[in-house]
Design a protein around this motif. Sequence first.
Motif, PDB file in Angstrom:
ATOM      1  N   UNK A  68     129.827  32.990  81.347  1.00  0.00           N
ATOM      2  CA  UNK A  68     130.226  32.538  82.675  1.00  0.00           C
ATOM      3  C   UNK A  68     130.731  31.114  82.558  1.00  0.00           C
ATOM      4  N   UNK A  69     131.589  30.701  83.530  1.00  0.00           N
ATOM      5  CA  UNK A  69     132.183  29.373  83.487  1.00  0.00           C
ATOM      6  C   UNK A  69     132.044  28.701  84.839  1.00  0.00           C
ATOM      7  N   UNK A  70     132.075  27.357  84.783  1.00  0.00           N
ATOM      8  CA  UNK A  70     132.067  26.536  86.000  1.00  0.00           C
ATOM      9  C   UNK A  70     132.879  25.293  85.705  1.00  0.00           C
ATOM     10  N   UNK A  71     133.694  24.828  86.685  1.00  0.00           N
ATOM     11  CA  UNK A  71     134.610  23.714  86.455  1.00  0.00           C
ATOM     12  C   UNK A  71     134.517  22.693  87.577  1.00  0.00           C
ATOM     13  N   UNK A  72     134.978  21.486  87.260  1.00  0.00           N
ATOM     14  CA  UNK A  72     135.115  20.410  88.239  1.00  0.00           C
ATOM     15  C   UNK A  72     136.192  19.462  87.740  1.00  0.00           C
ATOM     16  N   UNK A  73     136.697  18.606  88.662  1.00  0.00           N
ATOM     17  CA  UNK A  73     137.794  17.712  88.310  1.00  0.00           C
ATOM     18  C   UNK A  73     137.350  16.258  88.416  1.00  0.00           C
ATOM     19  N   UNK A  74     137.967  15.422  87.585  1.00  0.00           N
ATOM     20  CA  UNK A  74     137.659  13.995  87.553  1.00  0.00           C
ATOM     21  C   UNK A  74     138.954  13.210  87.677  1.00  0.00           C
ATOM     22  N   UNK A  75     138.919  12.176  88.525  1.00  0.00           N
ATOM     23  CA  UNK A  75     140.052  11.282  88.693  1.00  0.00           C
ATOM     24  C   UNK A  75     139.623   9.876  88.296  1.00  0.00           C
ATOM     25  N   UNK A  76     140.409   9.217  87.451  1.00  0.00           N
ATOM     26  CA  UNK A  76     140.088   7.882  86.957  1.00  0.00           C
ATOM     27  C   UNK A  76     141.100   6.896  87.522  1.00  0.00           C
ATOM     28  N   UNK A  77     140.603   5.841  88.205  1.00  0.00           N
ATOM     29  CA  UNK A  77     141.459   4.783  88.734  1.00  0.00           C
ATOM     30  C   UNK A  77     141.781   3.811  87.606  1.00  0.00           C
TER      31      UNK A  77
ATOM     32  N   UNK B 193     140.756  10.326  80.287  1.00  0.00           N
ATOM     33  CA  UNK B 193     139.621  11.207  80.560  1.00  0.00           C
ATOM     34  C   UNK B 193     139.798  11.976  81.869  1.00  0.00           C
ATOM     35  N   UNK B 194     140.799  11.646  82.656  1.00  0.00           N
ATOM     36  CA  UNK B 194     141.015  12.347  83.921  1.00  0.00           C
ATOM     37  C   UNK B 194     141.433  13.791  83.648  1.00  0.00           C
ATOM     38  N   UNK B 195     141.112  14.681  84.573  1.00  0.00           N
ATOM     39  CA  UNK B 195     141.501  16.084  84.444  1.00  0.00           C
ATOM     40  C   UNK B 195     140.370  17.019  84.807  1.00  0.00           C
ATOM     41  N   UNK B 196     140.465  18.280  84.346  1.00  0.00           N
ATOM     42  CA  UNK B 196     139.498  19.318  84.684  1.00  0.00           C
ATOM     43  C   UNK B 196     138.516  19.514  83.536  1.00  0.00           C
ATOM     44  N   UNK B 197     137.213  19.527  83.868  1.00  0.00           N
ATOM     45  CA  UNK B 197     136.156  19.774  82.890  1.00  0.00           C
ATOM     46  C   UNK B 197     135.534  21.133  83.178  1.00  0.00           C
ATOM     47  N   UNK B 198     135.405  21.960  82.124  1.00  0.00           N
ATOM     48  CA  UNK B 198     134.885  23.323  82.251  1.00  0.00           C
ATOM     49  C   UNK B 198     133.722  23.507  81.301  1.00  0.00           C
ATOM     50  N   UNK B 199     132.635  24.112  81.829  1.00  0.00           N
ATOM     51  CA  UNK B 199     131.470  24.457  81.007  1.00  0.00           C
ATOM     52  C   UNK B 199     131.384  25.972  80.920  1.00  0.00           C
ATOM     53  N   UNK B 200     131.274  26.487  79.699  1.00  0.00           N
ATOM     54  CA  UNK B 200     131.184  27.920  79.466  1.00  0.00           C
ATOM     55  C   UNK B 200     129.844  28.245  78.818  1.00  0.00           C
ATOM     56  N   UNK B 201     129.022  29.073  79.488  1.00  0.00           N
ATOM     57  CA  UNK B 201     127.725  29.503  78.964  1.00  0.00           C
ATOM     58  C   UNK B 201     127.878  30.884  78.355  1.00  0.00           C
TER      59      UNK B 201
ATOM     60  N   UNK C  22     130.543  13.393  89.281  1.00  0.00           N
ATOM     61  CA  UNK C  22     131.533  12.382  89.635  1.00  0.00           C
ATOM     62  C   UNK C  22     132.906  13.024  89.791  1.00  0.00           C
ATOM     63  N   UNK C  23     133.577  12.704  90.909  1.00  0.00           N
ATOM     64  CA  UNK C  23     134.931  13.212  91.124  1.00  0.00           C
ATOM     65  C   UNK C  23     135.982  12.129  91.011  1.00  0.00           C
ATOM     66  N   UNK C  24     135.608  10.880  91.295  1.00  0.00           N
ATOM     67  CA  UNK C  24     136.546   9.768  91.206  1.00  0.00           C
ATOM     68  C   UNK C  24     135.794   8.532  90.730  1.00  0.00           C
ATOM     69  N   UNK C  25     136.380   7.814  89.754  1.00  0.00           N
ATOM     70  CA  UNK C  25     135.674   6.691  89.153  1.00  0.00           C
ATOM     71  C   UNK C  25     136.678   5.664  88.675  1.00  0.00           C
ATOM     72  N   UNK C  26     136.260   4.390  88.674  1.00  0.00           N
ATOM     73  CA  UNK C  26     137.124   3.319  88.176  1.00  0.00           C
ATOM     74  C   UNK C  26     137.067   3.275  86.653  1.00  0.00           C
ATOM     75  N   UNK C  27     138.139   2.864  86.051  1.00  0.00           N
ATOM     76  CA  UNK C  27     138.213   2.770  84.594  1.00  0.00           C
ATOM     77  C   UNK C  27     137.123   1.839  84.060  1.00  0.00           C
ATOM     78  N   UNK C  28     136.450   2.289  82.976  1.00  0.00           N
ATOM     79  CA  UNK C  28     135.394   1.492  82.369  1.00  0.00           C
ATOM     80  C   UNK C  28     134.002   1.856  82.816  1.00  0.00           C
TER      81      UNK C  28
END
Length: 352
Positions: A215-224, A200-208, A140-146
């Motif tokens: 190694x790391x991988x990231x993605x961003x989430x935007x909350x309306x 909860x909006x912002x950048x999420x990073x997973x580090x293995x 998910x990159x963009x989602x409504x609150x709730x």
Amino acid sequence: ITPLNSLENLKEGEHAHLECRVEPINDPTMKVEWFMNGKSIKTGHRFRTTHDFGYVALDILYVYAEDSGTYMCKATNSMGEAVNTSNIKVQSRRNILLDTQHPEGLEKIRELEAQGHPQRLEIEEPLPTPPRFVTELRGTTEIAEGHTAHFEAQIEPLHDPNLRVEVYHNNKPLGSASRFHITFDFGYFALDIGHCLPSDAGEYTVKAINKLGSCVSSTKLKVKEKSSIIIESQRPEGLEKIKQLEAAGPAQRPEIPEPVTRQRPVFTQPLQNIDSISEAQTAHFECRLIPVGDPTLKVEWFRNEKPLEDSSRITKTHDFGYVSMDMTHVRAEDEGVYMCRASNALGEAVTT
């Protein structure tokens, strides 16, 4: 006593029956006893004895192998005794079956045993490697609150027991909460965030991480974000009515002049005497008074010229010119002269 019959070929579980005749028939002193291998037989649920008019019998409802032996019938009276014997032999069942009941199955078992134990396949363990993302973190990159946000990724190596993952939100470790659910199983990673909030909006990073690297991988989430304060009117016609009322200003309360007392109190109907009343009855006094609408008018009660004390037995009433007093459960000490006095600023009136 007649001879007993012998039973030589009984099978286990069958019924055994021994019988004979005894004389004299009508001797009340005669006693009949049964013995097995010299021991008295006790009457039980399997052993039943009969002695009726010279007929004597022993029945064993179902026999066991231990019932085999010599059975003796002994008749005794005051003149002597008579004895007769018989043999019972019970063939016991075999409790252990040594022969196979399924020859074809036994043959199959022997064939399998002849083949010996199969060799276990040797599987080489894969060499450990540094972790890597087969598929980058996505979702998910963009989602409504709730609503619920979902992220997932694929990580190698699969069989490394030392491999672990760490999750970061805006470069800070993701806190523990019931809204956050992390899954990491056989290389599959998933992050679910329930009831998303604007925070909860912002950048999420997973580090293995394993022993050989990370190694790391990231993605961003935007909350309306939902608007928490509703500024626009939901009922425009109601708002217009409120504005009209506010423009009209506060309503003026009409001034009502206080009534002015212009008359001194007068009893239009005096109190009546109670000449006779039984003890424990209720005494009732009443009278009429003017002026009716005077708020300053004060009514008082006296007995023998002393103020009448308040009591649970006494109820006083003054309502729109009607004055009364009720006294319940009267006693001898309640006798006397009762007076009602009404007073205001212009004078007073008394009735007794």
